[in-house]
Design an enzyme around this catalytic site. Structure first.
Site, PDB file in Angstrom:
ATOM      1  N   ILE A  92      15.719 128.165   6.197  1.00 13.58           N
ATOM      2  CA  ILE A  92      15.784 128.862   7.477  1.00 13.58           C
ATOM      3  C   ILE A  92      14.395 129.365   7.840  1.00 13.58           C
ATOM      4  O   ILE A  92      13.743 130.032   7.033  1.00 13.58           O
ATOM      5  CB  ILE A  92      16.747 130.075   7.385  1.00 13.58           C
ATOM      6  N   CYS A  93      13.955 129.046   9.028  1.00 14.98           N
ATOM      7  CA  CYS A  93      12.659 129.511   9.517  1.00 14.98           C
ATOM      8  C   CYS A  93      12.903 130.801  10.302  1.00 14.98           C
ATOM      9  O   CYS A  93      13.257 130.767  11.473  1.00 14.98           O
ATOM     10  CB  CYS A  93      12.038 128.430  10.400  1.00 14.98           C
ATOM     11  N   LEU A  94      12.792 131.930   9.617  1.00 17.42           N
ATOM     12  CA  LEU A  94      13.049 133.233  10.224  1.00 17.42           C
ATOM     13  C   LEU A  94      12.031 134.207   9.631  1.00 17.42           C
ATOM     14  O   LEU A  94      11.987 134.384   8.414  1.00 17.42           O
ATOM     15  CB  LEU A  94      14.485 133.668   9.901  1.00 17.42           C
TER      16      LEU A  94
END
Length: 153
Positions: A92-94
Site C-alpha cells: 500500500i502506498c500511503l
C-alpha cells in the site's frame, strides 16, 4: 518478565479495537493472542464505495521499535483491492505507513486511513508502475522508497 513498551502498547490497542472497532474493521483476538507482533485485521469495503460488499485482510507486522517505528502493513490473502495506491502484491502506498508515521497513530488510525483511501476512490485500477514494482520490490513494503503519484486519489 518485563513487558516491553511495544507489547504494552499492542495489548492496549488490541483491547481498544475489540471494545470499539471502527465500522467495517473486525479482529480475531484469539488469533492475535498467539503472536502479538503479527495481526490479521479484516476489513470490509465501505457501503456506497466502489468496494462495497468486498472483504479484505490487512496484515500488520510490528517490529520491536513500535510505536516509534511504523508497522509493516499490507493486504494479504486472495482478495487484494484494485486501487491506484494498492499494488497487486498487497503493498500500500500511503504516507502514514512510512515517512508520515507518528507514534500517536494506531492500528485503528491506519485502518481508518485505508478505509478512507478506498472509499474516496473513483476508479478501480492498479498503480501505473504495478508490474515493474511487483517484480522488483522487497518483500517488506517499508523498504520501498515511495514516490507518491497523486495525493488526490
Amino acid at each position: 518478565n518485563v513487558i516491553s513498551t511495544m507489547e504494552r502498547r499492542l495489548q492496549k490497542e488490541l483491547a481498544a479495537l475489540q471494545k470499539d472497532p471502527p465500522v467495517g474493521v473486525h479482529i480475531d483476538a484469539d488469533d492475535i493472542g498467539k503472536n502479538l507482533t503479527e495481526w490479521n485485521v479484516n476489513l470490509d469495503g465501505a457501503p456506497g464505495s466502489l468496494y462495497e460488499g468486498e472483504k479484505y485482510v490487512l496484515l500488520f507486522k510490528f517490529g520491536n521499535k513500535y510505536p516509534f517505528d511504523s508497522p509493516q502493513v499490507m493486504f494479504t490473502g486472495s482478495s487484494i483491492p484494485v486501487h491506484p495506491h494498492v499494488y497487486s502484491n498487497g503493498h500500500i502506498c500511503l504516507s502514514i505507513l512510512t515517512e508520515d508515521w507518528s507514534p500517536a497513530l494506531s492500528v485503528q488510525a491506519v485502518c481508518l486511513s485505508i478505509v478512507s483511501m478506498l472509499s474516496s476512490c473513483k476508479e478501480k485500477k492498479r498503480p501505473p508502475d504495478n508490474m515493474f514494482y511487483v517484480k522488483t520490490c522487497s518483500k517488506n513494503p517499508k523498504k520501498t522508497k515511495w514516490w507518491y503519484h497523486d495525493d488526490a486519489v
